[in-house]
Design a protein around this motif. Sequence first.
Motif, PDB file in Angstrom:
ATOM      1  N   ASP A 110       2.577 -17.977   4.068  1.00 48.95           N
ATOM      2  CA  ASP A 110       1.516 -16.966   4.146  1.00 48.95           C
ATOM      3  C   ASP A 110       1.481 -16.334   5.536  1.00 48.95           C
ATOM      4  O   ASP A 110       1.489 -17.040   6.547  1.00 48.95           O
ATOM      5  CB  ASP A 110       0.146 -17.578   3.871  1.00 48.95           C
ATOM      6  N   PRO A 111       1.389 -15.004   5.606  1.00 50.98           N
ATOM      7  CA  PRO A 111       1.169 -14.339   6.890  1.00 50.98           C
ATOM      8  C   PRO A 111      -0.242 -14.671   7.377  1.00 50.98           C
ATOM      9  O   PRO A 111      -1.185 -14.663   6.579  1.00 50.98           O
ATOM     10  CB  PRO A 111       1.290 -12.855   6.566  1.00 50.98           C
ATOM     11  N   VAL A 112      -0.377 -14.948   8.667  1.00 51.01           N
ATOM     12  CA  VAL A 112      -1.676 -15.325   9.213  1.00 51.01           C
ATOM     13  C   VAL A 112      -2.006 -14.507  10.462  1.00 51.01           C
ATOM     14  O   VAL A 112      -1.115 -13.959  11.109  1.00 51.01           O
ATOM     15  CB  VAL A 112      -1.748 -16.829   9.539  1.00 51.01           C
ATOM     16  N   TYR A 113      -3.293 -14.448  10.779  1.00 47.75           N
ATOM     17  CA  TYR A 113      -3.776 -13.765  11.979  1.00 47.75           C
ATOM     18  C   TYR A 113      -4.731 -14.704  12.711  1.00 47.75           C
ATOM     19  O   TYR A 113      -5.240 -15.672  12.125  1.00 47.75           O
ATOM     20  CB  TYR A 113      -4.460 -12.441  11.629  1.00 47.75           C
ATOM     21  N   LEU A 138      10.005  -7.539   4.192  1.00 49.93           N
ATOM     22  CA  LEU A 138       8.785  -8.118   3.632  1.00 49.93           C
ATOM     23  C   LEU A 138       7.557  -7.688   4.423  1.00 49.93           C
ATOM     24  O   LEU A 138       7.592  -7.597   5.649  1.00 49.93           O
ATOM     25  CB  LEU A 138       8.881  -9.651   3.617  1.00 49.93           C
ATOM     26  N   TYR A 139       6.473  -7.448   3.684  1.00 53.71           N
ATOM     27  CA  TYR A 139       5.202  -7.003   4.234  1.00 53.71           C
ATOM     28  C   TYR A 139       4.107  -7.959   3.778  1.00 53.71           C
ATOM     29  O   TYR A 139       4.286  -8.735   2.842  1.00 53.71           O
ATOM     30  CB  TYR A 139       4.849  -5.597   3.711  1.00 53.71           C
ATOM     31  N   VAL A 140       2.933  -7.852   4.388  1.00 49.05           N
ATOM     32  CA  VAL A 140       1.761  -8.573   3.911  1.00 49.05           C
ATOM     33  C   VAL A 140       1.330  -7.912   2.606  1.00 49.05           C
ATOM     34  O   VAL A 140       1.227  -6.691   2.529  1.00 49.05           O
ATOM     35  CB  VAL A 140       0.608  -8.517   4.937  1.00 49.05           C
ATOM     36  N   ALA A 141       1.081  -8.717   1.595  1.00 51.62           N
ATOM     37  CA  ALA A 141       0.670  -8.197   0.290  1.00 51.62           C
ATOM     38  C   ALA A 141      -0.842  -8.005   0.229  1.00 51.62           C
ATOM     39  O   ALA A 141      -1.593  -8.633   0.981  1.00 51.62           O
ATOM     40  CB  ALA A 141       1.099  -9.163  -0.815  1.00 51.62           C
ATOM     41  N   ALA A 146       6.040  -4.525   8.779  1.00 51.91           N
ATOM     42  CA  ALA A 146       6.944  -5.543   8.265  1.00 51.91           C
ATOM     43  C   ALA A 146       6.738  -6.839   9.043  1.00 51.91           C
ATOM     44  O   ALA A 146       6.475  -6.820  10.244  1.00 51.91           O
ATOM     45  CB  ALA A 146       8.390  -5.072   8.400  1.00 51.91           C
ATOM     46  N   VAL A 147       6.845  -7.972   8.359  1.00 47.20           N
ATOM     47  CA  VAL A 147       6.716  -9.277   9.008  1.00 47.20           C
ATOM     48  C   VAL A 147       7.993 -10.092   8.931  1.00 47.20           C
ATOM     49  O   VAL A 147       8.108 -11.122   9.571  1.00 47.20           O
ATOM     50  CB  VAL A 147       5.532 -10.096   8.457  1.00 47.20           C
ATOM     51  N   GLY A 148       8.953  -9.652   8.131  1.00 48.76           N
ATOM     52  CA  GLY A 148      10.196 -10.393   8.013  1.00 48.76           C
ATOM     53  C   GLY A 148      11.212  -9.680   7.150  1.00 48.76           C
ATOM     54  O   GLY A 148      10.916  -8.673   6.518  1.00 48.76           O
ATOM     55  N   ILE A 149      12.423 -10.227   7.176  1.00 47.68           N
ATOM     56  CA  ILE A 149      13.520  -9.741   6.344  1.00 47.68           C
ATOM     57  C   ILE A 149      14.113 -10.941   5.629  1.00 47.68           C
ATOM     58  O   ILE A 149      14.312 -11.996   6.241  1.00 47.68           O
ATOM     59  CB  ILE A 149      14.611  -9.064   7.194  1.00 47.68           C
ATOM     60  N   THR A 190       7.150  -4.533  -1.287  1.00 52.81           N
ATOM     61  CA  THR A 190       6.599  -3.187  -1.428  1.00 52.81           C
ATOM     62  C   THR A 190       5.631  -2.931  -0.282  1.00 52.81           C
ATOM     63  O   THR A 190       4.641  -3.648  -0.136  1.00 52.81           O
ATOM     64  CB  THR A 190       5.856  -3.050  -2.776  1.00 52.81           C
ATOM     65  N   ARG A 191       5.925  -1.911   0.517  1.00 52.28           N
ATOM     66  CA  ARG A 191       5.030  -1.605   1.638  1.00 52.28           C
ATOM     67  C   ARG A 191       3.668  -1.207   1.081  1.00 52.28           C
ATOM     68  O   ARG A 191       3.564  -0.296   0.259  1.00 52.28           O
ATOM     69  CB  ARG A 191       5.601  -0.483   2.486  1.00 52.28           C
ATOM     70  N   PRO A 192       2.609  -1.863   1.537  1.00 48.79           N
ATOM     71  CA  PRO A 192       1.275  -1.559   1.014  1.00 48.79           C
ATOM     72  C   PRO A 192       0.820  -0.145   1.381  1.00 48.79           C
ATOM     73  O   PRO A 192       1.274   0.411   2.382  1.00 48.79           O
ATOM     74  CB  PRO A 192       0.377  -2.598   1.684  1.00 48.79           C
ATOM     75  N   ASP A 193      -0.079   0.402   0.582  1.00 47.02           N
ATOM     76  CA  ASP A 193      -0.637   1.727   0.849  1.00 47.02           C
ATOM     77  C   ASP A 193      -1.302   1.790   2.214  1.00 47.02           C
ATOM     78  O   ASP A 193      -1.374   2.842   2.830  1.00 47.02           O
ATOM     79  CB  ASP A 193      -1.642   2.121  -0.233  1.00 47.02           C
ATOM     80  N   SER A 194      -1.790   0.633   2.680  1.00 45.16           N
ATOM     81  CA  SER A 194      -2.446   0.590   3.990  1.00 45.16           C
ATOM     82  C   SER A 194      -1.442   0.762   5.123  1.00 45.16           C
ATOM     83  O   SER A 194      -1.821   0.898   6.276  1.00 45.16           O
ATOM     84  CB  SER A 194      -3.186  -0.738   4.154  1.00 45.16           C
ATOM     85  N   GLY A 195      -0.137   0.746   4.792  1.00 43.51           N
ATOM     86  CA  GLY A 195       0.898   0.963   5.784  1.00 43.51           C
ATOM     87  C   GLY A 195       1.163  -0.236   6.662  1.00 43.51           C
ATOM     88  O   GLY A 195       1.585  -0.088   7.798  1.00 43.51           O
ATOM     89  N   GLY A 196       0.915  -1.435   6.162  1.00 40.94           N
ATOM     90  CA  GLY A 196       1.118  -2.647   6.943  1.00 40.94           C
ATOM     91  C   GLY A 196       2.528  -2.759   7.503  1.00 40.94           C
ATOM     92  O   GLY A 196       3.495  -2.286   6.911  1.00 40.94           O
TER      93      GLY A 196
END
Length: 116
Positions: free
Chosen positions: A4-7, A66-69, A85-88, A77-83
Amino acid sequence: AKGDPVYITGFSTKPTIAKANAATIGTFPVVGLAQSAIGNSSDGVIVLSGVFTDINTSSYTAGDVLYVANGGGLTKTRPDSGGAAVGIVGHAATTGEVIVQAKGNGTWGALKNGMS
């Protein structure tokens, strides 16, 4: 959960984290991916950059960005929010690998371009 991507949400005696969600701008910037499931009030390891191994990437193809979903987790899929990339995906398999770089800088851009 693992991967999971985290902040960072704050600081107690050490940084506290939570799962990022592409639909919620307040859950950015992403600092990395959880190496394994981390329970509330528990210590854990976050992969900030490098190769994240033994993660299920079987629904992706090597080279997928890869992006945050929306709702958390990863998506190609790049989210509409334009997040960002976090990885490949480095290796697509049930025990695959992701090349992680959540911060998005010149090195990340060069890496992404070199793998496309």
